[in-house]
Scaffold this active site. Structure first.
Site, PDB file in Angstrom:
ATOM      1  CG  ASP A  70      -1.852   1.158   1.281  1.00 51.88           C
ATOM      2  OD1 ASP A  70      -2.327   1.562   0.210  1.00 51.88           O
ATOM      3  OD2 ASP A  70      -2.119   1.670   2.383  1.00 51.88           O
ATOM      4  CG  ASP A 128      -0.831   2.719   6.646  1.00 54.54           C
ATOM      5  OD1 ASP A 128      -0.667   3.709   5.945  1.00 54.54           O
ATOM      6  OD2 ASP A 128      -1.204   2.776   7.845  1.00 54.54           O
ATOM      7  CD  GLU A 181      -5.205   0.052  -2.536  1.00 53.40           C
ATOM      8  OE1 GLU A 181      -5.365   1.265  -2.678  1.00 53.40           O
ATOM      9  OE2 GLU A 181      -6.049  -0.688  -2.011  1.00 53.40           O
TER      10      GLU A 181
END
Lengths: 156, 156
Positions: free
Chosen positions: B7, B139, B66
């Site tokens: 992330d 996260d 992501e």
């Protein structure tokens, strides 16, 4: 003092290395690192290797890049930002400071006018570096302009 | 099969490593790589070192991150894009593929609903990985969700 200027890009990253001795500037080397149309991570790898080689061989004492701004094409800007991140990494790994100049800052330093057009900047880059011809391609000329802006600024 | 999910972030980068054996998923390790408030190039250096250590130690066979989208705060997005570039570099240097999933793709893979809310995603991450508690911080949970999405997808 030897400084490195970078014009960030994933497909084409311009670089220019300038030496300053007193008020005299000379171009040590300039060019463009290009990457083939493969996946982005593989391109970042190639960029990392080439930039690490250039920094290791030419041993600049400081570096600067053009600051990125958002443009219409978001995918392109994202790719350029990734490439800029890798460039800043390479510079930091070599223990060098890495400034970011906006385009007007570069123009102001090179031409004395923050709104100068591209041709004026290229003309002054050629003149300041005492080159027989305008530096080519554009990415390399832009990188040399960044290097000149860094070389002419007082140290941080 | 062991996969790494990331992330991306410059101040905080979540990571999650997931093992898939048949239909069973387990969390190998997860956490957050944080960088102190120093200059961006120095942060990218720290990120590079930490991620390289994690990839070298846990030896994932593939990775995913992501996908970034533009937000209101341009400076933040630019920093995150630089961090993402360094993450993709580390993954590529280890010889791994690195996919990018959009948030709806991750949600669809983990919850079966591309519009699922954050709590549902965290609930399913905990459940799919058989964790006693919801993974923390956010996260790391997001990174585990990316890893699960990658682990459950057919190989490219």
């Amino acid at each position: 003092m030897v400084v490195l200027g970078l014009d960030p890009g994933l497909e084409r990253m311009g670089y220019g290395v300038v030496r300053r001795e007193g008020s005299r500037l000379t171009a040590v080397e300039y060019g463009v690192v290009t990457t083939p149309r493969v996946e982005t991570p593989a391109r970042l790898c190639l960029l990392y290797d080439r930039l690490t080689e250039i920094v290791g061989r030419l041993q600049p004492g400081a570096a600067a890049t053009e600051r990125l701004f958002f443009a219409k094409n978001q995918t392109t800007v994202m790719d350029v930002a990734k490439a800029l991140g890798v460039a800043q990494l390479v510079v930091a790994q070599a223990g060098l400071s890495c400034r970011e100049f906006s385009p007007p800052e570069v123009k102001l330093a090179v031409v004395g006018n923050g709104a100068a057009d591209k041709r004026q900047v290229q003309f002054m880059v050629q003149r300041l570096l005492g080159l027989a011809e305008p530096p080519r391609p554009d990415d390399a000329a832009d990188a040399l302009a960044v290097a000149i802006a860094l070389a002419l600024r007082p140290p941080v």
